[in-house]
Write a protein that holds these residues in place. Sequence first.
Motif: not given
Length: 336
Positions: A150-161
């Motif tokens: 899997r992959a995720l956005y490298r920013q806290p916003w959106l990823t934390m949510e």
Amino acid sequence: MCGAVIASLGWGASFAVLADTLTFAGWGGALQDAERKAYLEPAAKALGVTIREDNMDGLAAVRAQVMSGKPKWDVVELGSTECAQAQLEGLAEPLDYSVIDATHVDKSVVSSHWIASHAYATVVAWAEDTGAPVAKNWQQFFDPQFKGARALYRQPWLTMEAALLGDGVAPKDLYPLDVERAIKVLNRIKPQVVNWWSAGADSAQLLRSREVDFLAIWNGRVNEVKASGEKVNYSFDGALLSHDCLIIPKGAANKAQAMKLIAHIMQPESQATLATLIPYSPVNSKAYDLPIITDELAARLPTSPQNIDKVVTVSPEWWVKNQAEVRQRFALFLAN
């Protein structure tokens, strides 16, 4: 030159003092090309003005112009967190809602000094032909029993949510974010995250190349991959709704005309037309009453009547107040 749109790309300063000329500054690229056709050219004709264009690179440029006392831009498009920050810092003019009709816009993205212009969503997307187990919602995404890459956005916003929704937090209870809980959830699946992407184009390529089996991705990016014939899919269930927005920089020379331009952008026809040119979603719900948006297109837009109740709106106000601390915490998580 009334009723014209000119892509000046930096020459707007010499025209800022002319009452029949406005300068619109946006993100450039395909989005601004679409905005020219959907927003700017019709507005120039309707208002009898010349609209010049420029590109900008975020709030810092707005701040510098306002501090100079002679901003060259009249209307600027920013991310919603930047708009909220601009309001907090006194960098934006108050909007006149006797001119701008925000009746059919979600009140969470209508503020005294900014208004959302369009929306997009962060969704779970997956490949359908890898044979690996794939997540189709945030709960599955953050379950380590789903072994796919899997992959995720490298920013806290959106990823934390996303992490908190995956851990069972109800959308109505999402804010204030429980940062440490989100980090705990992210740590749970960190060994299975093969890529932390930063650019939207990179996320699309990860899916297209099958480097990942599923990922968090912006709806427009995955739709492009799907439209090209790739066997991929996505869901709006629990999708995180974000917005770009409009401000008038403090001290703008043509504030009255700028207000009218924003009013034109917020009209249902303008909003609907943009969605036909690029996969960004109207914020004026009346756009969906027009025949411009087909049922097939509406199904691919996160704010459509069939999808709006599935999505979760991100809070720019919370991020403005907390972003510095949370960015530091997220960077520490990535480093360890």
